[in-house]
Every structure is written in C-alpha cells, then in structure tokens.
Write a protein that holds these residues in place. Structure first.
Motif, PDB file in Angstrom:
ATOM      1  N   GLY A  43      15.759  60.646  48.503  1.00 40.19           N
ATOM      2  CA  GLY A  43      14.881  59.495  48.273  1.00 40.19           C
ATOM      3  C   GLY A  43      13.935  59.736  47.107  1.00 40.19           C
ATOM      4  N   ILE A  44      13.375  60.942  47.033  1.00 37.28           N
ATOM      5  CA  ILE A  44      12.483  61.285  45.914  1.00 37.28           C
ATOM      6  C   ILE A  44      13.253  61.284  44.596  1.00 37.28           C
ATOM      7  N   ILE A  45      14.474  61.807  44.616  1.00 34.05           N
ATOM      8  CA  ILE A  45      15.295  61.843  43.399  1.00 34.05           C
ATOM      9  C   ILE A  45      15.551  60.430  42.890  1.00 34.05           C
ATOM     10  N   PHE A  46      15.947  59.528  43.789  1.00 30.33           N
ATOM     11  CA  PHE A  46      16.225  58.156  43.356  1.00 30.33           C
ATOM     12  C   PHE A  46      14.991  57.517  42.734  1.00 30.33           C
ATOM     13  N   ALA A  47      13.844  57.674  43.405  1.00 28.34           N
ATOM     14  CA  ALA A  47      12.623  57.047  42.899  1.00 28.34           C
ATOM     15  C   ALA A  47      12.207  57.645  41.552  1.00 28.34           C
TER      16      ALA A  47
END
Length: 392
Positions: A43-47
């Motif tokens: 999730g952090i990577i996508f954001a």
C-alpha cells in the motif's frame, strides 16, 4: 581461547537459532505477521511511487525527455510491479506449504531491499550530497515490519552491509559511512530482538499448553495407579451412550466392574505399602489384559472399571475376565506370591437409550452375583433392546 570459543558457540550462536520444538510455530507466526506487513508495504509503495511517477511525468519541466527522469520512472515502475506481483502471488501461495510462503516472503523483501539500495546508489552517483535516507528507511522498515529467523536476519544484514561497503561507501563522507554502519547494527539488533521476543512468547505459550494438558490429565487420572478416576469413567461412558442414542446406532458398549477379594486382609497382613503395591500392579495387569479397552479406571479403593466402546461377545467377556484373574494371581510382594484374587461383573449393553446409572447398576449386580457364587470369578449379563438384563 577454548573458553572463548565455547562461550561464543553456546552464547551468541544459541541466539541465532530458534529451538526445534517451536520452529514450526515460529515459521507459521512469521508468515502470518509478514503477510500483514507486506500488504501494508505494498500500500505504501503504490501511494509513494504513483506520486513519484506523477511528479516525474507531469510536474517536472522535462517530463520523460531526459535520461535521468526515464531512469527514475523505470525504477518507480519496477517497484510497483514488484508490489503487484506479490499481491497476485499472495493468494495462491497461501494454499501452499508454510515453508514455500516463508521463502516467497523473504525473496520479495530481499528484492525490495535491493531496490532501495540501487535507488540510493543512483542518487549518490548523481549527487554525492544526496544522503542515505532511502537506504536508512528501508533498513529500519525491514527490521521493524518483517520477522525472520535470527540467522536469516544476520545473513541478510551482513550481505547488505558488504554491498553497501562495496558500492555506496566510496561515495560517502566518513561521517555518513559511520552513521549508516550504525544504522545497519541497530537494524540487526531490532530484528534479532523481534525474533527473540517472538521465540520467548511461543515458548511460554507452549509451556502453558503443556501445563494445561498435564493439569487436565491430573484431573482425569487416579494419582496412584494412573488409571482414569471415577468421574472421568462416568463422563466417558455417558458421552458414548449419548453419541449412540443420537446417532441411532445399533451398536453399544461393555462395562466391567472389578473388586479385589479380601483386600482389607492384605493391608492388615502385609501393611499399606503392600496394599498400594497391589493396586499399582492391578492397574498394570488390567492394561495387559484389556489392551484395546476404551478406558480403564479406578473408581474406589479396590474397585476398578473397564470400558469398551462396543458390545463384545459373552465368550470374549469371560475370556478377558479369566485373563485378568490369572494375571492378578501372579502379583508378588517381596518375592512371594500373595494370592490376589478378584470378582468381576460385566454388562454388555446393546440398548443405547439406557443411562449410565442403569448400566452401572446392572454391571454391579453381575459383580455381586460373582461374589455370591464364591468370589474369584466373572459373571456376564446382557442389557438388550427390551431393557432387561439377561445373565449369560
């Protein structure tokens, strides 16, 4: 020197391995925690990387027109693809062996770690003053979010540090190299502490389970003979009868009651230590005579019960009773036979709706029939579908 090596082997090395008796539990716990952590990381990577892609493509003046921006764009896309790959593989992997899930998780975290090192190296190639924030963040995130066996963490951080020394350190000032070295050490310490804490917790949980199991056994067992106690025999028999009644089964069960003859005289003649010895030996004889019984219990001072989860034939019941009598006759005290005998009653129940109280009462009637017939024998009855007891 030998003492130093001994301390190292049994000190530090002991902390780099998980004890074998909790290794599987540690593996399962690590897989569970890491699965949750990797979802957060994705999730952090996508954001973060979608924001960086938008910054490169739309908000920079040159867009993808420069080689530098294309390199950054490619790096961001690679990390997003890694996250997408993990989310695509995650569900199929969960149906596979735990060790496969464990290996896949650590391969993925290793690739993410190498990506951060590669990006930070490129930053330093472009600008030696860029710092090591990217790698520092990855190190601490890896230590805090991903649980690994101590030996794996030690190997992973050692390899990472060697790569850092070979690739990045020549581009850093002395102070930056020292700070990043300290960061590696701190990250390793956090990872080892994390694994140690989980190991201690699992040990305590296993000890609690073992203690509870022993306590349940102590509650169920007679402390002298190790056989089931009276309450447990009753409970097991009631459960069997309940199951038969609700399953509509045409089976049944068999109950033996055994009473040692003239047991008080043995205590009076040889003393209570001998009496305890006889009770313990009686339990052993019962285990040999009734090896396939569903339960063996001591329900009184010198009274025992044998429970079968099926109806046996009258001939079998008589043969088992005779085997028990023969075995008891071999009991010795201080090297001498002491002539132990018993009376036994058996009731073969093929009428499942009966209660344990009725089954016990009818079996007790057979026991006292054996006593009235001269002791040292076994009487067998059958409780059939009519609910009437028929002596065999």
């Amino acid at each position: 020197m030998h003492k130093i090596l001994h301390l190292f082997k049994h000190g530090w090395l002991d902390h780099l391995q998980i004890p074998g008796y909790i290794r599987q539990e540690f593996l399962e716990e690590s897989v569970r925690k890491n699965d949750f952590s990797l979802r957060i990381i994705c999730g952090i990577i996508f954001a973060a990387e979608l924001f960086n892609i938008a910054r490169v493509v739309f908000w920079s003046q040159s867009g993808l027109g420069t080689r530098n921006n294309r390199i950054y764009f490619t790096m961001y896309c690679i990390l997003i693809l890694l996250a997408v790959l993990w989310l695509a593989l995650r569900r199929p992997l969960r149906r596979g062996p735990v060790r496969l899930q464990w290996a896949a998780q650590y391969v993925m975290t290793g690739l993410i770690f190498l990506w951060h090192m590669g990006l930070n190296t490129y930053d330093l190639c472009r600008d030696p003053a860029a710092g090591t924030t990217v790698l520092t963040t990855a190190l601490l995130g890896l230590a805090l979010l991903i649980q690994a066996p101590p030996w794996y963490s030690a190997a992973q951080f050692a390899v990472g540090y060697l790569l850092f020394r070979a690739i990045m350190a020549p581009r850093l000032e002395t102070g930056d190299r020292l700070n990043l070295t300290i960061t590696f050490v701190v990250a390793l310490a956090v990872a080892l502490a994390h694994a140690h804490h989980t190991g201690v917790t699992l040990k305590q949980q296993k000890q609690i389970v073992e203690i509870n199991t022993k306590l349940r056994m102590l509650v169920q067992l007679d402390p002298l003979t190790g056989l089931l106690n009276k309450t447990t025999v009753e409970c097991w028999a009631e459960q069997m009868l309940h199951s038969l009644e609700h399953a509509g089964s045409s089976g049944g069960l068999t109950l033996f009651l055994v009473d040692l003859d003239e047991f008080k005289g043995i205590n009076d003649r040889y003393g209570h230590p001998c009496g305890d010895h006889v009770l313990v030996e009686t339990a052993e004889v019962m285990r040999r005579a009734f090896p396939d019984a569903a339960g063996l219990g001591r329900i009184g001072g010198d009274e025992f019960a044998i429970l079968y989860d099926r109806p046996i034939s009258e001939a079998q019941a008589m043969a088992l009773g005779e085997e028990l009598l023969t075995g008891l006759g071999q009991i010795q005290w201080e090297g001498r036979l002491i002539g132990i005998r018993c009376s036994a009653g058996a009731c073969i129940c093929t009428w499942p709706p009966c209660s344990y109280q009725q089954l016990y009462a009818e079996t007790d009637r057979m026991l006292y029939q054996a006593k009235e017939n001269g002791r040292g024998r076994c009487c067998v009855g059958r409780l059939d579908h009519s609910g009437a007891l028929k002596q065999e």
